[in-house]
Enzyme design. Sequence first.
Site, short mmCIF file in Angstrom:
data_model
loop_
_atom_site.label_atom_id
_atom_site.label_comp_id
_atom_site.label_asym_id
_atom_site.label_seq_id
_atom_site.Cartn_x
_atom_site.Cartn_y
_atom_site.Cartn_z
N ASP A 63 -0.92 2.59 -7.50
CA ASP A 63 0.09 3.55 -7.08
C ASP A 63 0.44 3.18 -5.64
O ASP A 63 -0.40 3.29 -4.74
CB ASP A 63 -0.47 4.97 -7.15
N VAL A 64 1.66 2.70 -5.42
CA VAL A 64 2.01 2.16 -4.11
C VAL A 64 2.13 3.23 -3.03
O VAL A 64 2.33 2.90 -1.86
CB VAL A 64 3.29 1.30 -4.16
N TYR A 155 17.70 7.26 -2.06
CA TYR A 155 17.66 5.87 -2.55
C TYR A 155 18.33 4.92 -1.57
O TYR A 155 17.79 3.86 -1.23
CB TYR A 155 18.33 5.80 -3.92
N LYS A 159 16.52 1.92 0.43
CA LYS A 159 16.88 0.52 0.22
C LYS A 159 17.49 -0.10 1.47
O LYS A 159 17.28 -1.29 1.75
CB LYS A 159 17.84 0.41 -0.97
#
Length: 250
Positions: A63-64, A155, A159
Site C-alpha cells: 500500500d503506497v 487528480y 499529477k
Amino acid sequence: MRLPDKTILITGGASGIGLATVQRCLQEGANVVMADLPGSDGPQQAQALDAQYPGRCAFLPVDVTSTEQVDALVAAAVGRFGRLDGVFNNAGIGGMSPAEQYPDADYLRVIDINLNGVFRVARAALRQMYAQGSGSIVNCASILGVFGQSATAAYTAAKGGVVNLTRTLALEGAAHGVRVNALGPGYIDTPLLAGLDPAMRQALIGLHPLGRLGRPEEIASATVFLLSEEASFVTGAHLLVDGGFTAGKS
C-alpha cells in the site's frame, strides 16, 4: 533484449498499464517484482508469468500510502534479486468531484496515493540506486499533469506534482548515476474505462487526433524505453504518450 538481467519494480502491476509493463519487461529479459494491493489479482498473475519466465517474476503486496510497506517492498525486491535497476511508479487512483464539493478525505486520498505514494516509492528506490551508482525511475504522470480539467482538482494537482517532482528528483539523481523521468498517458483502453457508456467513450476517442484510445502495451513500450540504456541521455523529461491529445493545447 533491452533489459537483460535488470531488476524492475512495478507498482500497480496487477492490471492495466502496470500488468502490460510487467509482461513487456519480462519479454525484454528483466526480473520483475509486481507490486499491488494485497487483495489484487497480483499473486495469480505473477504465478502464471513466473511459470512462463521461471524464477523471474514475483508478486509483493504494498500500500503506497504506508512508508513502512514501501520501504519493506524495496528491501524485499533487492533481497529477492540482489539489486534494483528500474522502477515504474504506476500505482494510482482516479477521482472526480467539483472542487467546492470535494470532501477532504476523498481529496487527500487521491493526493496520498498519486503524489505522496510516488514520492515514497522513489525515495526508497533512490537510496538503493545511489548505493549501486545506477538506476532509472519512471513516474506515471498524465496528460492532466500539464493542463486542467473540470472536476479533477485532486487528480490534476497530484499529477502536476508528479511532473515537477520528477524534474527535481532528476536533478538530484544525476550526480549518482540515476535517471528519473515521467510518462504522460492520454486516455488508455484499460478496465478503468470499461464501464463507460458508448457516447462517453466516443467523446474521449474524439479528443485524440489519432482517432482512438491508447493501448496499455503502448505505454509499456514507452516505459521500457525510458528504463533502458536507449534512454541513457534522457532525464527530467515528461514523455507524453497521448495520441496527440495535448498537441493543440497550450
